[in-house]
Write a protein that holds these residues in place. Structure first.
Motif, short mmCIF file in Angstrom:
data_model
loop_
_atom_site.label_atom_id
_atom_site.label_comp_id
_atom_site.label_asym_id
_atom_site.label_seq_id
_atom_site.Cartn_x
_atom_site.Cartn_y
_atom_site.Cartn_z
N PHE A 44 0.85 -1.20 0.00
CA PHE A 44 0.00 0.00 0.00
C PHE A 44 0.88 1.25 0.00
CE2 PHE A 44 -2.16 3.42 2.25
CZ PHE A 44 -3.44 3.41 1.74
N PHE A 45 1.89 1.27 0.89
CA PHE A 45 2.72 2.47 0.99
C PHE A 45 3.68 2.60 -0.18
CE2 PHE A 45 1.16 2.27 5.34
CZ PHE A 45 0.67 3.55 5.42
N ALA A 46 4.14 1.48 -0.73
CA ALA A 46 5.03 1.56 -1.90
C ALA A 46 4.30 2.29 -3.04
CB ALA A 46 5.46 0.16 -2.33
N GLN A 74 1.75 4.41 -2.70
CA GLN A 74 1.58 5.82 -2.30
C GLN A 74 2.90 6.58 -2.47
OE1 GLN A 74 -0.51 6.72 1.49
NE2 GLN A 74 1.30 7.90 2.01
N PHE A 75 4.01 5.96 -2.09
CA PHE A 75 5.31 6.64 -2.20
C PHE A 75 5.67 6.88 -3.66
CE2 PHE A 75 6.52 4.53 2.08
CZ PHE A 75 5.92 5.55 2.79
N ASP A 76 5.35 5.93 -4.55
CA ASP A 76 5.61 6.13 -5.99
C ASP A 76 4.92 7.40 -6.48
OD1 ASP A 76 7.35 4.13 -6.68
OD2 ASP A 76 5.77 2.67 -7.11
N LEU A 95 6.24 17.63 5.07
CA LEU A 95 6.11 17.03 6.41
C LEU A 95 4.64 16.89 6.75
CD1 LEU A 95 8.62 19.12 8.59
CD2 LEU A 95 8.92 16.76 7.86
N ASN A 96 4.24 15.73 7.27
CA ASN A 96 2.83 15.62 7.70
C ASN A 96 2.65 16.29 9.07
OD1 ASN A 96 3.35 13.67 9.79
ND2 ASN A 96 3.50 12.08 8.22
N VAL A 97 1.41 16.37 9.50
CA VAL A 97 1.09 17.12 10.71
C VAL A 97 1.80 16.55 11.94
CG1 VAL A 97 -1.06 15.82 11.08
CG2 VAL A 97 -0.84 18.07 12.06
N LEU A 157 11.98 5.45 13.15
CA LEU A 157 11.64 4.06 12.85
C LEU A 157 10.32 4.04 12.07
CD1 LEU A 157 12.46 1.10 13.47
CD2 LEU A 157 11.13 1.29 15.57
N GLY A 158 10.35 3.45 10.86
CA GLY A 158 9.18 3.52 9.98
C GLY A 158 9.15 4.90 9.32
N CYS A 159 10.30 5.28 8.78
CA CYS A 159 10.52 6.67 8.33
C CYS A 159 9.75 7.03 7.07
CB CYS A 159 12.00 6.92 8.10
SG CYS A 159 12.71 5.83 6.82
N GLY A 160 9.26 6.03 6.32
CA GLY A 160 8.60 6.33 5.05
C GLY A 160 9.56 7.07 4.13
N LEU A 161 9.10 8.13 3.48
CA LEU A 161 9.97 8.87 2.56
C LEU A 161 11.05 9.66 3.29
CD1 LEU A 161 7.46 10.09 -0.18
CD2 LEU A 161 9.20 8.30 -0.37
N LEU A 180 14.89 4.12 9.40
CA LEU A 180 14.67 2.72 9.03
C LEU A 180 13.24 2.51 8.53
CD1 LEU A 180 16.27 1.04 12.20
CD2 LEU A 180 17.38 1.45 9.99
N ASP A 181 13.10 1.65 7.52
CA ASP A 181 11.76 1.32 7.02
C ASP A 181 11.85 -0.03 6.30
OD1 ASP A 181 9.07 3.20 6.58
OD2 ASP A 181 9.20 1.55 5.13
N ALA A 182 10.69 -0.69 6.14
CA ALA A 182 10.66 -1.99 5.44
C ALA A 182 10.28 -1.85 3.98
CB ALA A 182 9.68 -2.93 6.14
N TRP A 209 17.13 -0.70 5.87
CA TRP A 209 15.91 -1.51 5.78
C TRP A 209 15.74 -2.26 7.09
CZ3 TRP A 209 14.16 -6.39 6.41
CH2 TRP A 209 12.92 -6.71 5.81
N ALA A 210 14.56 -2.22 7.65
CA ALA A 210 14.29 -3.01 8.86
C ALA A 210 12.81 -3.34 8.92
CB ALA A 210 14.68 -2.23 10.11
N ASP A 211 12.51 -4.56 9.34
CA ASP A 211 11.12 -4.97 9.54
C ASP A 211 10.83 -4.92 11.03
OD1 ASP A 211 8.67 -6.22 9.79
OD2 ASP A 211 9.09 -7.71 8.24
N LEU A 212 9.80 -4.18 11.39
CA LEU A 212 9.44 -4.04 12.80
C LEU A 212 9.23 -5.40 13.47
CD1 LEU A 212 8.72 -1.88 14.97
CD2 LEU A 212 6.33 -2.23 14.32
N ALA A 213 8.77 -6.37 12.70
CA ALA A 213 8.44 -7.68 13.26
C ALA A 213 9.63 -8.31 13.97
CB ALA A 213 7.93 -8.60 12.16
N SER A 253 8.51 7.19 16.12
CA SER A 253 7.85 6.17 15.31
C SER A 253 6.45 6.69 14.98
CB SER A 253 7.79 4.85 16.05
OG SER A 253 7.06 3.92 15.28
N ILE A 254 6.30 7.19 13.79
CA ILE A 254 5.01 7.78 13.39
C ILE A 254 4.31 6.84 12.41
CG2 ILE A 254 3.91 9.72 12.17
CD1 ILE A 254 6.15 11.51 13.20
N GLY A 255 3.13 6.39 12.80
CA GLY A 255 2.29 5.61 11.89
C GLY A 255 2.86 4.25 11.54
N LEU A 256 3.41 3.55 12.50
CA LEU A 256 4.06 2.27 12.21
C LEU A 256 3.49 1.09 13.01
CD1 LEU A 256 6.36 0.55 10.97
CD2 LEU A 256 7.79 1.27 12.89
N LEU A 257 3.32 1.26 14.32
CA LEU A 257 3.07 0.09 15.18
C LEU A 257 1.80 -0.68 14.83
CD1 LEU A 257 4.12 1.44 18.70
CD2 LEU A 257 5.35 -0.17 17.26
#
Ligand SMILES: C[S@@+](CC[C@H](N)C(=O)[O-])C[C@H]1O[C@@H](n2cnc3c(N)ncnc32)[C@H](O)[C@@H]1O
Length: 203
Positions: free
Chosen positions: A7-9, A11-13, A23-25, A41-45, A62-64, A87-91, A104-108
């Motif tokens: 989903f995010f890939a 959106q990022f494209d 920057l988001n809010v 952590l879960g940095c997105g773009l 870091l992001d997956a 690259w890191a997977d939260l799991a 960590s914004i919008g990740l957990l």
């Protein structure tokens, strides 16, 4: 690739094509609280990572999502900014060092609840005494579910973050609803910014 990352890939494209690196809010709210070495952590773009590095912070981001990681590596390199992008997977992520600020914004919410709770503890453990932690998650009451794997997601109870940071100094805490990109659906977020007890070591 799991559904959230797919989903995010996509959106990022679209954002990369449109050169949309705003920057988001939540990132705007966290930025003034950052101090010292920063982990996003879960940095997105990586818009927060870039803004923090431009303010003189040494940043680890870091992001997956490979697309996000590659684009941030390119932008950091082009600007000669001190951002270590990985690259890191939260799991299966665990803290191997500590930072003055951990964000960590919008990740957990993109892992199952036991994994999310374990990761939250790891995030807190990676903050140095006197350091700052900022966590933002979707919580119960969210009705927009399109980006979630059916079995691999978690919506915390509304007071979960405050309870988890009970022995920290609360700098900011909000629960907010946002309209989702699907008619009648909402995204309900909890955001906390808190300072870990203890004095920051002088460096
Ligand atoms: C809502 S976006 C937030 C991005 C950024 N923090 C921001 O505020 O713009 C969620 C991010 O989490 C990443 N993500 C989703 N599941 C993940 C996982 N299991 N491990 C690491 N990152 C993940 C996605 O690739 C995406 O970049």
């Amino acid at each position: 690739m799991n559904r959230a990352i797919e989903f995010f890939a996509q959106q990022f494209d679209r954002q990369i094509d449109a050169h949309d690196y705003t920057l988001n809010v939540f990132e705007q709210r966290v930025l003034p609280h950052l101090q010292g070495d920063v982990l996003d952590l879960g940095c997105g773009l990586g818009n927060l990572a870039i803004a923090a590095a431009e303010r003189g912070h040494r940043v680890t981001a870091l992001d997956a999502c490979n697309r996000a990681v590659e684009d941030l590596q390119r932008r950091a390199r082009d600007r000669s900014l001190p951002i270590e992008v990985g690259w890191a997977d939260l799991a299966d992520w665990s803290a191997t060092t500590t930072y003055d600020s951990v964000v960590s914004i919008g990740l957990l919410m993109f892992v199952d609840c036991p994994t999310a709770l374990r990761a939250l503890e790891e995030i807190k453990r990676s903050v140095r005494p006197g350091g700052v932690c900022a966590v933002n998650v979707l919580i119960e009451g969210t009705t927009f579910m399109k980006m979630f794997d059916e079995y691999r997601h978690c919506l915390f109870a509304p007071e979960c973050l405050v309870a988890s940071f009970a022995d920290w100094t609360l700098l900011d805490h909000r629960i907010e609803d946002f309209a989702a990109p699907e008619p009648g659906k909402i995204k309900r977020f909890a955001t906390i910014i808190a300072r870990r007890p203890g004095a920051a070591a002088s460096r």
